[in-house]
Design a protein around this motif. Structure first.
Motif, mmCIF file in Angstrom:
data_model
loop_
_atom_site.group_PDB
_atom_site.id
_atom_site.type_symbol
_atom_site.label_atom_id
_atom_site.label_comp_id
_atom_site.label_asym_id
_atom_site.label_seq_id
_atom_site.Cartn_x
_atom_site.Cartn_y
_atom_site.Cartn_z
ATOM 1 N N GLU A 1 24.638 -10.555 -30.723
ATOM 2 C CA GLU A 1 25.552 -10.066 -31.774
ATOM 3 C C GLU A 1 25.042 -11.086 -33.150
ATOM 4 N N ALA B 1 21.662 -9.684 -34.444
ATOM 5 C CA ALA B 1 22.054 -8.270 -35.183
ATOM 6 C C ALA B 1 22.635 -8.554 -36.666
ATOM 7 N N ASP B 2 23.478 -9.524 -36.663
ATOM 8 C CA ASP B 2 24.111 -9.810 -37.845
ATOM 9 C C ASP B 2 22.967 -10.492 -38.836
ATOM 10 N N THR B 3 22.209 -11.529 -38.202
ATOM 11 C CA THR B 3 21.025 -11.952 -39.210
ATOM 12 C C THR B 3 20.317 -10.868 -39.510
ATOM 13 N N LEU B 4 19.699 -10.087 -38.735
ATOM 14 C CA LEU B 4 18.782 -9.061 -39.126
ATOM 15 C C LEU B 4 19.397 -7.976 -40.263
ATOM 16 N N GLU B 5 20.664 -7.888 -39.935
ATOM 17 C CA GLU B 5 21.518 -7.086 -41.122
ATOM 18 C C GLU B 5 21.617 -7.779 -42.251
ATOM 19 N N ARG B 6 21.790 -8.620 -42.332
ATOM 20 C CA ARG B 6 21.471 -9.646 -43.648
ATOM 21 C C ARG B 6 20.171 -9.780 -44.110
ATOM 22 N N GLU B 7 19.341 -10.242 -43.221
ATOM 23 C CA GLU B 7 17.798 -10.603 -43.757
ATOM 24 C C GLU B 7 16.953 -9.600 -43.944
ATOM 25 N N PRO C 1 17.169 -5.947 -45.112
ATOM 26 C CA PRO C 1 16.943 -5.041 -45.929
ATOM 27 C C PRO C 1 16.148 -5.906 -47.293
#
Length: 184
Positions: free
Chosen positions: A41, A44-50, A52
């Protein structure tokens, strides 16, 4: 030992012990799965922030690389045109050098002929007023006498009128003809 209740109680006790053992063994595995789920989780949050902004940076880098490639292609084409111009200029310089060499040779030949003509001792003859049957010193016996000698000299013309020796050569040969006729 024939009592069925005894066997039923023993069976239930063994089933309970088995379930307790399975629960004790699966409890750490369940805790590890919970920790892995929390890590996933967070990832996934880190990927969602970094992701894009990173993808946007990669897209902009691709655009910049395309622009730089176009600039390099333009520079290569410009360099190719400059090389062609330099090559053409060198060809023009070679041609002009050859023309200057030819003109210089013609001038020195004219000066040499003039020097020989003026430095040779003229033979004193009386002018009787009649036409001379002697050929001019500029004409060879086998040459066509209807053509003046400057036609044997190949004139060279250049773009620069100061380097054009054609008119000078004709004038010099004509003046030499006049001087040679008066000497005879």
């Amino acid at each position: 030992m024939n009592n069925p209740l005894f066997w039923l109680g023993l069976s239930l006790l063994l089933v309970g012990l088995s379930l307790t053992t399975v629960l004790i063994v699966t409890l750490p595995a369940m805790l590890a799965l919970a920790r892995a789920a929390r890590s996933i989780e967070k990832l996934a949050d880190t990927l969602e922030r970094e992701l894009p902004p990173t993808l946007e940076a990669i897209r902009l880098t691709g655009i910049e690389i395309g622009e730089l490639t176009d600039d390099v292609n333009d520079s290569v084409q410009t360099a190719g045109e400059i090389v062609k111009q330099v090559d053409q200029s060198l060809s023009n310089v070679r041609q002009q050098t050859q023309q200057v060499q030819t003109t210089t040779k013609s001038i020195f030949t004219g000066i040499r002929v003039a020097w020989k003509t003026f430095s040779s001792k003229p033979q004193a003859k009386k002018n009787t007023g009649r036409a001379s049957n002697h050929t001019s010193s500029f004409y060879h016996e086998n040459s066509n006498k209807s053509h003046p000698p400057y036609r044997d000299i190949t004139p060279t013309t250049t773009e620069d009128p100061s380097l054009n020796s054609d008119a000078w050569t004709k004038q010099e040969v004509n003046s030499q003809e006049i001087n040679s006729d008066t000497l005879l």
